[in-house]
Design an enzyme around this catalytic site. Structure first.
Site, PDB file in Angstrom:
ATOM      1  N   ASP A  34     -28.873   8.281 -15.278  1.00 34.31           N
ATOM      2  CA  ASP A  34     -30.037   8.219 -16.170  1.00 34.31           C
ATOM      3  C   ASP A  34     -30.148   6.865 -16.877  1.00 34.31           C
ATOM      4  OD1 ASP A  34     -32.305   9.182 -17.355  1.00 34.31           O
ATOM      5  OD2 ASP A  34     -31.242  10.160 -19.000  1.00 34.31           O
TER       6      ASP A  34
ATOM      7  N   ASN B   7     -39.043  15.288 -11.201  1.00 34.92           N
ATOM      8  CA  ASN B   7     -39.382  13.883 -10.914  1.00 34.92           C
ATOM      9  C   ASN B   7     -40.570  13.731  -9.952  1.00 34.92           C
ATOM     10  OD1 ASN B   7     -35.919  12.673 -11.015  1.00 34.92           O
ATOM     11  ND2 ASN B   7     -37.440  12.776 -12.642  1.00 34.92           N
TER      12      ASN B   7
END
Ligand code: FPP
Length: 228
Positions: A2, A50
């Site tokens: 991340d 996503n």
């Protein structure tokens, strides 16, 4: 993995620049994990959520995955690495599958460290799909809700090829966010978590070693009074 987008934006670059830099961090970390005797390493590359990102960002991610596989498959094979993908592989484009499927097939015979990429992955979806497959098996008489235990149910999860190694010991999350974000929720039920303030493009072998050092100090009691 991340913090790629923020890492790039803070430097005045487009978000995809962070993904490019981020994908270049993978190789060294996998090699280090292997050196240290880690049996399984699973990287969260693309979540079910996503898909809602801009087309340009998604296409960059697919290109990076293809590039990584093409560039590294020989070396991964030499290192005896097994490669697996956990997630909705059916949603990936033909172009991605044309590179991904042969790479996974080629490394399937290996016996060393398992390198897994979670792609179009969500833990809730994984558990939901497993529950549906189990229900179908019950309707067809192949399973019974009375006879099944949790370990037997795990064969319906995407991680089932890992067998007893599917239980996660340590989750490392970069970028300073302190949440699980739908990652391996079943498998990480008793995992230790290490949250790091650095973004994935800055993550290196020293940070990996540091996280393992932190993990080694944890007292894992698994709900018992003592770990002994
Ligand atoms: C999270 O950062 C990262 C991703 C959604 C993609 C991770 C993918 C790669 C590192 C490269 C491609 C994959 C492989 C397997 C080679 P973010 O974009 O959510 O960052 P932010 O939270 O700062 O916006």
């Amino acid at each position: 993995m991340d913090g790629n987008g923020r890492w790039a934006e803070r430097r005045g670059h487009p978000r995809v620049f962070g993904h490019v830099r981020g994908s270049s961090r993978i190789k060294a970390v996998v090699r280090r994990a292997d050196e240290l005797g880690v049996k399984v390493i699973t990287l969260y590359a693309f979540s079910t959520e996503n898909w809602n990102r801009p087309e340009t960002e998604k296409s960059t991610l697919w290109k990076l995955l293809i590039k990584f596989l093409k560039k590294e498959v020989d070396e991964l094979d030499r290192q005896n690495v097994q490669l697996r993908i956990f997630g909705e592989v059916d949603r990936l484009s033909v172009g991605v599958r044309e590179v991904l499927d042969p790479a996974v097939a080629r490394l399937a015979k290996n016996t060393g460290i398992s390198l897994n990429f979670c792609v179009s992955y969500g833990a809730r979806l994984e558990i939901f799909e497993a529950a549906k497959a189990f229900a179908r098996a019950c309707l067809e008489g192949r399973e019974s809700p009375n006879g099944v235990d949790q370990r037997a149910f795990e064969k319906y999860l995407w991680t089932s090829p890992l067998g007893e190694c599917s239980d996660v010991d340590l989750v490392i999350r970069t970028s300073g966010e302190i949440r699980t974000s739908n990652f391996l929720l079943w498998q990480a039920a008793y995992a230790e978590y290490v949250f790091l303030d650095i973004c994935w493009p800055d993550f290196g072998v020293k940070d990996f070693d540091g996280a393992l050092e932190e993990y080694s100090k944890r007292d894992r009691r698994f709900g018992k009074v003592s770990s002994k």
